[in-house]
Design a protein around this motif. Structure first.
Motif, PDB file in Angstrom:
ATOM      1  N   ARG A 314     -22.082  27.264  30.278  1.00 50.85           N
ATOM      2  CA  ARG A 314     -22.547  28.447  29.559  1.00 50.85           C
ATOM      3  C   ARG A 314     -23.676  28.067  28.615  1.00 50.85           C
ATOM      4  NH1 ARG A 314     -18.122  29.931  24.846  1.00 50.85           N
ATOM      5  NH2 ARG A 314     -17.766  27.832  24.056  1.00 50.85           N
ATOM      6  N   LYS A 315     -24.395  29.112  28.166  1.00 48.12           N
ATOM      7  CA  LYS A 315     -25.480  28.947  27.204  1.00 48.12           C
ATOM      8  C   LYS A 315     -25.274  29.936  26.055  1.00 48.12           C
ATOM      9  CE  LYS A 315     -29.057  27.566  30.537  1.00 48.12           C
ATOM     10  NZ  LYS A 315     -30.431  27.870  31.062  1.00 48.12           N
ATOM     11  N   TYR A 316     -25.653  29.542  24.843  1.00 49.51           N
ATOM     12  CA  TYR A 316     -25.551  30.430  23.697  1.00 49.51           C
ATOM     13  C   TYR A 316     -26.412  29.877  22.569  1.00 49.51           C
ATOM     14  CZ  TYR A 316     -21.973  26.890  22.652  1.00 49.51           C
ATOM     15  OH  TYR A 316     -21.305  25.702  22.470  1.00 49.51           O
ATOM     16  N   GLU A 317     -26.564  30.674  21.513  1.00 52.25           N
ATOM     17  CA  GLU A 317     -27.306  30.257  20.330  1.00 52.25           C
ATOM     18  C   GLU A 317     -26.345  30.179  19.148  1.00 52.25           C
ATOM     19  OE1 GLU A 317     -30.372  33.155  19.913  1.00 52.25           O
ATOM     20  OE2 GLU A 317     -31.561  32.380  21.592  1.00 52.25           O
ATOM     21  N   MET A 318     -26.638  29.242  18.229  1.00 49.34           N
ATOM     22  CA  MET A 318     -25.771  29.012  17.080  1.00 49.34           C
ATOM     23  C   MET A 318     -26.597  28.951  15.802  1.00 49.34           C
ATOM     24  SD  MET A 318     -22.472  28.562  17.888  1.00 49.34           S
ATOM     25  CE  MET A 318     -21.753  27.345  16.785  1.00 49.34           C
ATOM     26  N   PRO A 319     -25.974  29.243  14.639  1.00 49.73           N
ATOM     27  CA  PRO A 319     -26.701  29.161  13.364  1.00 49.73           C
ATOM     28  C   PRO A 319     -26.761  27.753  12.798  1.00 49.73           C
ATOM     29  CG  PRO A 319     -24.529  30.046  12.990  1.00 49.73           C
ATOM     30  CD  PRO A 319     -24.659  29.881  14.469  1.00 49.73           C
ATOM     31  N   TYR A 320     -26.086  26.788  13.407  1.00 53.34           N
ATOM     32  CA  TYR A 320     -26.085  25.429  12.883  1.00 53.34           C
ATOM     33  C   TYR A 320     -25.955  24.443  14.038  1.00 53.34           C
ATOM     34  CZ  TYR A 320     -21.438  27.588  12.433  1.00 53.34           C
ATOM     35  OH  TYR A 320     -20.324  28.367  12.622  1.00 53.34           O
ATOM     36  N   LEU A 321     -26.356  23.207  13.779  1.00 50.86           N
ATOM     37  CA  LEU A 321     -26.215  22.132  14.750  1.00 50.86           C
ATOM     38  C   LEU A 321     -24.915  21.407  14.447  1.00 50.86           C
ATOM     39  CD1 LEU A 321     -29.028  19.735  15.892  1.00 50.86           C
ATOM     40  CD2 LEU A 321     -26.716  18.899  15.548  1.00 50.86           C
ATOM     41  N   ARG A 322     -24.024  21.388  15.419  1.00 51.94           N
ATOM     42  CA  ARG A 322     -22.701  20.821  15.182  1.00 51.94           C
ATOM     43  C   ARG A 322     -22.019  20.527  16.506  1.00 51.94           C
ATOM     44  NH1 ARG A 322     -19.282  24.003  11.947  1.00 51.94           N
ATOM     45  NH2 ARG A 322     -17.571  22.957  12.970  1.00 51.94           N
ATOM     46  N   GLY A 323     -20.830  19.919  16.438  1.00 51.91           N
ATOM     47  CA  GLY A 323     -20.062  19.678  17.643  1.00 51.91           C
ATOM     48  C   GLY A 323     -19.418  20.954  18.149  1.00 51.91           C
ATOM     49  N   LEU A 324     -18.639  20.813  19.206  1.00 56.70           N
ATOM     50  CA  LEU A 324     -17.983  21.971  19.797  1.00 56.70           C
ATOM     51  C   LEU A 324     -17.062  22.639  18.797  1.00 56.70           C
ATOM     52  CD1 LEU A 324     -16.984  20.643  23.327  1.00 56.70           C
ATOM     53  CD2 LEU A 324     -18.871  22.161  22.758  1.00 56.70           C
ATOM     54  N   MET A 325     -17.002  23.963  18.851  1.00 55.76           N
ATOM     55  CA  MET A 325     -16.179  24.721  17.913  1.00 55.76           C
ATOM     56  C   MET A 325     -14.693  24.577  18.205  1.00 55.76           C
ATOM     57  SD  MET A 325     -18.178  26.316  15.740  1.00 55.76           S
ATOM     58  CE  MET A 325     -17.463  27.859  15.180  1.00 55.76           C
ATOM     59  N   GLN A 326     -14.316  24.249  19.436  1.00 56.84           N
ATOM     60  CA  GLN A 326     -12.909  24.091  19.772  1.00 56.84           C
ATOM     61  C   GLN A 326     -12.707  22.761  20.493  1.00 56.84           C
ATOM     62  OE1 GLN A 326     -12.690  28.520  21.247  1.00 56.84           O
ATOM     63  NE2 GLN A 326     -10.632  27.717  21.099  1.00 56.84           N
ATOM     64  N   ASN A 327     -11.741  21.987  20.016  1.00 53.14           N
ATOM     65  CA  ASN A 327     -11.523  20.663  20.579  1.00 53.14           C
ATOM     66  C   ASN A 327     -10.424  20.702  21.632  1.00 53.14           C
ATOM     67  OD1 ASN A 327      -9.698  21.309  18.561  1.00 53.14           O
ATOM     68  ND2 ASN A 327      -9.439  19.217  17.851  1.00 53.14           N
ATOM     69  N   VAL A 328     -10.744  21.287  22.778  1.00 52.26           N
ATOM     70  CA  VAL A 328      -9.742  21.435  23.828  1.00 52.26           C
ATOM     71  C   VAL A 328     -10.191  20.861  25.169  1.00 52.26           C
ATOM     72  CG1 VAL A 328      -8.706  23.477  22.765  1.00 52.26           C
ATOM     73  CG2 VAL A 328     -10.541  23.761  24.424  1.00 52.26           C
ATOM     74  N   ALA A 329     -11.424  20.408  25.303  1.00 52.72           N
ATOM     75  CA  ALA A 329     -11.893  19.869  26.575  1.00 52.72           C
ATOM     76  C   ALA A 329     -13.151  19.044  26.341  1.00 52.72           C
ATOM     77  CB  ALA A 329     -12.176  20.991  27.578  1.00 52.72           C
ATOM     78  N   VAL A 330     -13.367  18.059  27.195  1.00 53.43           N
ATOM     79  CA  VAL A 330     -14.596  17.273  27.157  1.00 53.43           C
ATOM     80  C   VAL A 330     -15.726  18.121  27.727  1.00 53.43           C
ATOM     81  CG1 VAL A 330     -15.748  15.265  28.147  1.00 53.43           C
ATOM     82  CG2 VAL A 330     -13.416  15.061  27.282  1.00 53.43           C
ATOM     83  N   ARG A 331     -16.860  18.098  27.061  1.00 58.40           N
ATOM     84  CA  ARG A 331     -18.019  18.848  27.505  1.00 58.40           C
ATOM     85  C   ARG A 331     -19.296  18.034  27.251  1.00 58.40           C
ATOM     86  NH1 ARG A 331     -14.815  21.451  29.795  1.00 58.40           N
ATOM     87  NH2 ARG A 331     -14.254  23.641  29.531  1.00 58.40           N
ATOM     88  N   GLY A 332     -20.304  18.296  28.050  1.00 56.65           N
ATOM     89  CA  GLY A 332     -21.653  17.858  27.724  1.00 56.65           C
ATOM     90  C   GLY A 332     -22.320  18.978  26.955  1.00 56.65           C
ATOM     91  N   GLN A 333     -22.809  18.674  25.758  1.00 60.63           N
ATOM     92  CA  GLN A 333     -23.362  19.700  24.860  1.00 60.63           C
ATOM     93  C   GLN A 333     -24.835  19.363  24.609  1.00 60.63           C
ATOM     94  OE1 GLN A 333     -21.865  19.478  20.883  1.00 60.63           O
ATOM     95  NE2 GLN A 333     -22.202  21.630  20.433  1.00 60.63           N
ATOM     96  N   LEU A 334     -25.726  20.111  25.233  1.00 56.04           N
ATOM     97  CA  LEU A 334     -27.165  19.903  25.089  1.00 56.04           C
ATOM     98  C   LEU A 334     -27.702  20.895  24.066  1.00 56.04           C
ATOM     99  CD1 LEU A 334     -29.929  18.732  25.888  1.00 56.04           C
ATOM    100  CD2 LEU A 334     -29.962  20.309  27.815  1.00 56.04           C
ATOM    101  N   THR A 335     -28.227  20.390  22.954  1.00 55.26           N
ATOM    102  CA  THR A 335     -28.733  21.232  21.880  1.00 55.26           C
ATOM    103  C   THR A 335     -30.240  21.057  21.759  1.00 55.26           C
ATOM    104  OG1 THR A 335     -26.664  21.100  20.642  1.00 55.26           O
ATOM    105  CG2 THR A 335     -28.629  21.728  19.415  1.00 55.26           C
ATOM    106  N   ARG A 336     -30.960  22.181  21.739  1.00 57.38           N
ATOM    107  CA  ARG A 336     -32.413  22.169  21.529  1.00 57.38           C
ATOM    108  C   ARG A 336     -32.734  22.989  20.282  1.00 57.38           C
ATOM    109  NH1 ARG A 336     -32.172  22.989  27.263  1.00 57.38           N
ATOM    110  NH2 ARG A 336     -33.153  21.309  28.464  1.00 57.38           N
TER     111      ARG A 336
END
Length: 436
Positions: A314-336
């Motif tokens: 999935r893709k989305y926009e956030m107000p801050y640069l941070r880790g995943l909001m929920q710690n329930v699964a391993v993910r690749g998180q690409l932030t630009r």
């Protein structure tokens, strides 16, 4: 007697598995005793599988900048579970490592009592809800309890998840007036967005909030508004005072705020069931793309931008640069994101990660591309030790940043901070804007 599985081995004499004085075990962590060991030793079980039945951590604040807001597994994960299935989220646990007998898939972190014919020893299941605040109870339980009931009472159902959700929507028209007599609107158009687990986002300087009586009871609406710390990276939520103002029309509020409302009869006793809602108008500053990179955190961060579309989640926009909001699964998180330089001169960037690793790209030559020479920090360690890199900036100029984050368990922390020529260090989000 019921007991959590907090005993090692299988002491059937000290904690009897059968007979009139037998002990029933709530199997949740699957560490002291794997479920197959308990069943093979004759124990009867209540399935409290950590995944997906746990809900921990609520509205109390994010505690740790760049950290998570608790374990709350996806609704779809609950819908594919039943009383016989045990799952786990953490590497090293017997269930996660697929060490159970007769397991046909040794790479899914799941095991079923049906595979050894012991499912008749499992009485049922339960949802585990703790470390929470009053205002989060209905918010998190209401969409999950119907799924739990369906999976425990009707496990052979062949309804799709989408069909089930349609049925739940009809049922909630009956239950919402009882549980939350007052409707607070507006609400987010995308309920799956990560920030909605904390607050309702809105745009502009202010928002108009409407309260509506959902019930058929005559009465007035009473409400109060409150605030929180307003800190960008650790928005500690303060409880809203008991409702004390009578509602006579839409209310307008600014910035971060929260609303608590109740229905009051003419006697004037309140109708049980408060409604809560949190709002915030922080602008989005980063673009996030999540990828499937497997169940285990890789030691080396993959080039997430090179992954095929089949790995995109999935893709989305956030107000801050941070880790995943929920710690329930391993993910690749690409932030630009784009950094707007706060000053001219030498700056130090510091990257910290925990339960995962990250690689930091910085477009120093401002050509809009990330070249191999522009990797400032690669494969940061998972112990939150700060990895530093120096860059030369010109005040007001725009510099593109990319962070490839291979998240992990249990705390996918990601913190990027910046120190200017004056040496003062601050988390970087307030200097970021969405990339052009």
């Amino acid at each position: 007697m019921l007991v959590w599985e907090g005993f090692h081995g299988s002491p059937t004499d000290l904690i009897p598995a059968t007979g009139d004085d037998r002990v029933i075990v709530m199997a949740w962590e699957s560490s002291y005793n794997a479920p197959w060991d308990l069943l093979n030793n004759g124990y009867q079980i209540i399935n409290a599988s950590w995944t997906p039945t746990y809900l921990t951590g609520g509205y109390g604040g994010l505690i740790h900048p760049g950290s998570t807001v608790g374990k709350r597994f996806a609704l779809k994960d609950i819908y594919r579970w039943n009383k016989d299935i045990f799952m786990h989220w953490e590497p090293g646990r017997p269930v996660f490592e697929d060490r159970g007998p007769m397991d046909p898939n040794l790479d899914d972190g799941e095991w079923s009592a049906e595979w050894i014919g012991k499912d008749d020893q499992i009485h049922g299941g339960q949802m585990l809800y703790w470390e929470q605040y009053e205002c989060s109870v209905l918010h998190f339980l209401m969409p999950r309890i119907p799924i739990l009931a369906e999976r425990l009472w009707n496990p052979k159902s062949d309804h799709s998840f989408a069909e089930f959700q349609d049925r739940v929507a009809v049922a909630q028209q009956k239950t919402l007036p009882v549980l939350q007599p007052i409707e607070i609107s507006p609400v987010a158009k995308d309920p799956s967005h990560p920030v909605v687990s904390l607050y309702q986002p809105y745009e502009g300087e202010q928002i108009e909030v409407t309260l509506r009586n959902r019930t058929k009871l005559d009465g007035q609406i009473r409400y109060s508004t409150g605030r929180w710390s307003g800190q960008l990276n650790s928005p500690n939520f303060h409880p809203v005072p008991n409702p004390d103002t009578m509602y006579d029309g839409p209310l307008t509020a600014r910035g971060p705020f929260s609303v608590r409302a109740e229905l009051v009869r003419g006697d004037p006793e309140p109708v049980d069931g408060h409604s809560w809602q949190f709002y915030n108008n922080w602008p989005n500053r980063v673009e996030v793309t999540e990828y499937n990179i497997g169940r285990r955190t890789p030691r080396k961060v993959p080039d997430l931008a090179a992954l095929p579309d089949s790995k995109l989640l999935r893709k989305y926009e956030m107000p801050y640069l941070r880790g995943l909001m929920q710690n329930v699964a391993v993910r690749g998180q690409l932030t630009r994101t784009d950094l707007i330089a706060p000053a001219s001169g030498k700056h130090t960037l510091e990257l910290r990660t925990q339960s995962g690793h990250a690689t930091l790209y910085f477009d120093q030559n401002q050509n809009g591309e990330f070249e191999g020479s522009e990797i400032l920090i690669q494969d940061s360690p998972n112990d939150e030790s700060g990895q530093k890199a120096e860059v030369i900036l010109k005040q007001g100029e725009r510099y593109r940043i990319r962070v490839d984050h291979a998240t992990g368990m249990p705390r996918p922390v990601l913190i990027l901070s910046i120190a200017g020529p004056d040496g003062k260090r601050t988390e970087i989000s307030k200097y970021l804007q969405l990339p052009r």
